[in-house]
Each structure stands twice: as C-alpha cells, then as structure tokens.
Enzyme design. Sequence first.
Site, mmCIF file in Angstrom:
data_model
loop_
_atom_site.group_PDB
_atom_site.id
_atom_site.type_symbol
_atom_site.label_atom_id
_atom_site.label_comp_id
_atom_site.label_asym_id
_atom_site.label_seq_id
_atom_site.Cartn_x
_atom_site.Cartn_y
_atom_site.Cartn_z
ATOM 1 N N HIS A 86 59.843 88.405 66.462
ATOM 2 C CA HIS A 86 60.393 87.904 67.718
ATOM 3 C C HIS A 86 59.250 87.442 68.609
ATOM 4 O O HIS A 86 58.224 88.093 68.694
ATOM 5 C CB HIS A 86 61.167 89.027 68.427
ATOM 6 C CG HIS A 86 61.757 88.589 69.734
ATOM 7 N ND1 HIS A 86 62.946 87.909 69.815
ATOM 8 C CD2 HIS A 86 61.312 88.717 71.004
ATOM 9 C CE1 HIS A 86 63.204 87.635 71.081
ATOM 10 N NE2 HIS A 86 62.233 88.112 71.828
ATOM 11 N N ASP A 114 73.875 92.839 76.942
ATOM 12 C CA ASP A 114 72.701 92.028 77.277
ATOM 13 C C ASP A 114 73.125 90.675 77.825
ATOM 14 O O ASP A 114 72.526 90.173 78.776
ATOM 15 C CB ASP A 114 71.793 91.856 76.051
ATOM 16 C CG ASP A 114 70.576 91.005 76.407
ATOM 17 O OD1 ASP A 114 69.825 91.411 77.313
ATOM 18 O OD2 ASP A 114 70.409 89.918 75.831
ATOM 19 N N ARG A 162 70.883 89.185 85.909
ATOM 20 C CA ARG A 162 69.457 89.231 86.276
ATOM 21 C C ARG A 162 68.962 87.849 86.690
ATOM 22 O O ARG A 162 68.166 87.715 87.621
ATOM 23 C CB ARG A 162 68.623 89.741 85.085
ATOM 24 C CG ARG A 162 68.769 91.231 84.850
ATOM 25 C CD ARG A 162 68.212 91.626 83.493
ATOM 26 N NE ARG A 162 66.820 91.287 83.329
ATOM 27 C CZ ARG A 162 66.243 91.036 82.148
ATOM 28 N NH1 ARG A 162 66.928 91.085 81.028
ATOM 29 N NH2 ARG A 162 64.963 90.741 82.086
ATOM 30 N N SER A 192 66.257 94.474 76.943
ATOM 31 C CA SER A 192 67.015 93.284 76.547
ATOM 32 C C SER A 192 66.578 92.819 75.153
ATOM 33 O O SER A 192 67.403 92.618 74.254
ATOM 34 C CB SER A 192 66.774 92.177 77.591
ATOM 35 O OG SER A 192 67.147 90.921 77.107
ATOM 36 N N LYS A 214 68.639 93.714 71.168
ATOM 37 C CA LYS A 214 69.029 92.655 70.221
ATOM 38 C C LYS A 214 68.318 92.824 68.880
ATOM 39 O O LYS A 214 68.902 92.632 67.822
ATOM 40 C CB LYS A 214 68.695 91.271 70.806
ATOM 41 C CG LYS A 214 69.655 90.886 71.926
ATOM 42 C CD LYS A 214 69.323 89.538 72.521
ATOM 43 C CE LYS A 214 68.079 89.555 73.330
ATOM 44 N NZ LYS A 214 68.024 88.783 74.536
HETATM 45 N N1 URA Z 1 63.927 87.460 76.362
HETATM 46 C C1 URA Z 1 65.017 88.256 76.303
HETATM 47 O O1 URA Z 1 65.731 88.251 75.299
HETATM 48 N N2 URA Z 1 65.301 89.042 77.346
HETATM 49 C C2 URA Z 1 64.556 89.081 78.459
HETATM 50 O O2 URA Z 1 64.866 89.825 79.366
HETATM 51 C C3 URA Z 1 63.423 88.244 78.522
HETATM 52 C C4 URA Z 1 63.121 87.451 77.441
#
Ligand code: URA
Length: 432
Positions: free
Chosen positions: A82, A161, A168, A183, A187
């Site tokens: 990621h 999320d 947010r 967050s 995932k």
């Molecule tokens: N990428 C994400 O998936 N979440 C965040 O809060 C910031 C970057």
Amino acid sequence: MRMIDLIEKKKQGDKLTYDELKYIIDSYVSGLIPDYQVSALLMAIYFVGMDDIETTNLSKVMLESGDSLDLSSIDGIKVDKHSTGGVGDKTSLVLGPMVAALGIKFAKMSGKGLGHTGGTLDKLEAIPGYRINISDEEFIEQVKDINIALVGQSGNLTPADKKLYALRDVTATVDSIPLIASSIMSKKLASGADAIVLDVKVGNGAFMKDLESARDLARLMVKIGANCGRKMTAVLTDMDEPLGYAVGNSLEVIEAINTLNGNGPSDLLDLCVEIGAYLVVDAYKASSIEEAKNMLLETIRNKKAIEYLIKLVEKQGGDISYIKDINKFPKSKYVIEIKAAKNGYVSKIDSLMIGHAAMLLGAGRSKLEDKIDNSVGIVLNKKVSNYVSQDEVLATVYSNKNNIDEVLEIIKAAFIISNNSEIKSLILEVIK
Ligand code: URA
C-alpha cells in the site's frame, strides 16, 4: 453508553476502550449517531490523539463494520502493498507482476486517486477493457490461478471508513495520524493478506510532509498490523519529486510496461525492488533481502514479469495488444514543451505542483465524480540532480485543451534550478 459521555471522555484526554469504540462505530454506521456528534469526536481525537492500543482497537472495530476477504483457501503467504499516495506512483503495476513471477500470491485491492495523487485503479482503467470490479470468488480463483489480481475495493469492505473518511474530509480532520493509520489499516486488514509492505511517502507531494510525522505514522501502522498477526514492513520514501518520469494514466501505464521490459526509470525500479524484497522474504522465497532483490531483478531480465502483467490484463478482460504495443494508447491532441529559463542543476521538482497541474489537464479528479482523460499528463525530461542548459526541455505536456497557460506556468515553477546538485536518496528508512 451515551455518545456525549464518550466525546467528553476523549476531550478530557482519556482513552476509549474497545467496547466504547465498537459502540461508536457500529452506531454510526447504522445511523443511530448523527454526523455532528462524530465530527466532535473526530476533532477531539485530532487534538488529543490516541495511543497504539486505542488505534489498534479503532482499526479492528472499523474492520468489523463490514465484510473481510478470507484468503485462507489460497495456499501459501498472500502479500499486499500500500502506498500512502504519491505523484507518478505506478509501483503496483510493476511490483505486482515481478512478485507474482516468483510464485508469490499478490492479492491487491486499490483505490481511485483524488486531488493531486493518482490511484492505481485509474491507471488500470487506462487499459481498454480492464475490469476493476470482479467478485470476491473470481478474485480468489484468479490469485490461485495466476498469482495476481489487482482490483477495486469490493462492496461492503470497511463501510465505517467510507463514512468516516467523507466526514473527515469536510471537518478538517483528515491529517490526524491515528485517523489515517486506522483508515488505512482497517482496509488492509480487511483485504486479508498475511504480509503487507507500506510505502509511506514523505515530502511536499505526500500526506506526511516531514520525516518525523511519516515515521510516527509508519510505526503506528506497523504496530497495528503486527497486533493483528500480520507481517509488516514500512518503507519511508521521498516524494520531493515525482516517481519516474510520467504523470498521467496512460503515460504511467506505458512507463510501467517499459520498466517491466527493462527500459524503465531507475528510481521506479529501485523502489519496486526494495519494497518487493521484503515481500519475497516474508513469503519465505528468499532468506535475505539481497537474495530477494536479485531474484526480483531476474524477473525483468528473463521477461517473466512482463508475462505476468500480460496474464493479469488478459484475465481481467483488458486488451493485451496495448501491453505488447504501447503505441496503441491514444495520444493527446497537443504536445507542448516546457523549457529551462537558465543553466543549472535541477534541485527540486515540486510534486504537489506537478500533481496539481496533471489534475488540471484532466489526468486526475478534484471531486470523486470527475471524469478522467487518460491520454493527458506530463512527462519529465529532467529529474533532480540533472544538469540543464537554458532552453533545454524540462518537461513535455500532453493536453487535449489548448488554453493552458496557467497549467504550463505551474509546471515551469515546479522546477527549481540552482548552482549545485544534491543527490537525495529515495529510500529514507525501513521500519519493521
Ligand atoms: N489514505 C486512506 O486510505 N485513509 C486516510 O485517512 C489517508 C490516506
């Protein structure tokens, strides 16, 4: 439990328990707690922070808010990577096939880009026919069959999320380290991989502008993953200039193909080899990072990696003739060169400005519903530390609009030319 008491508790600097966080997230997802109370809590978290245990618990309850992918029917270690979001970052398109060519299961769900950063999904969609939405069953079967799947996030993964991120975004609480960490990690945990490498970008084109905060974010995410039984590595990498030369969807796919064919930019290849090496070792295919790096480089030399990109594209419905002949990708109407105003060394290329300019050309979105133009973007002709003579080309701009003086000015201003050159390293730190 009452939400107002929990907001008060956090505001006073106390820690929220797993049960309290579970109550908050479940009630929020099912609509029992209004946005305004969750907004207040997010702002309290922004100012007070959360410790490692609280952030791990928040990630877990966000993960539990939806479905998780069960990859246990696939033999061996499943790996994922990621990136926290960069400019010109086509790493997954190169790294995935390299790792898959070594017999490692690369099961990755990616996101769309927003703002100045590009998303892997948008790049994949620049390949005609490529399906980013496949069922979970098909995803699993594909990873079993050809070692690799690169898809969009499936329907009900971490709904908490999606709701929290949107809130947010409009309450100025995106840039909170525990909120970013939970967050991302909710995932990643939901996607089911056993070993995960996080590419945490540092610099003006990244979420984390300085090394210190990037290190804090990386350590926290590594801890959350380890607390949840995953093998974790975070690589902190420089985003003070775009990665590679190309920025824009088709242009980046072409650069990824060139890299897999052995003709890519060295910073992109180095990053893929560095990140990939941790995955190769974590998947028990090599006993040292050095050995893993050599194995990855061999997949380029023996053409196995490009074969795996072709297999991936074919399996997901894409037209492989584009991979075999990059000249098939549609061209933009206009090609404009940006020239240097003076002699000197390129000491910086502002990634944020380049990413923003690419977005204005139509390569990215400022709102989620914006449509992307795959053929436009920017190709850098010079990178940091290169010498440039006056009137030499700094960048080539591909556009379908002809009234773009403002964009050209941004790109020109992104290049800082000075009297001396400084070589910065791309890999800043590795955190295990
Ligand atoms: N990428 C994400 O998936 N979440 C965040 O809060 C910031 C970057």
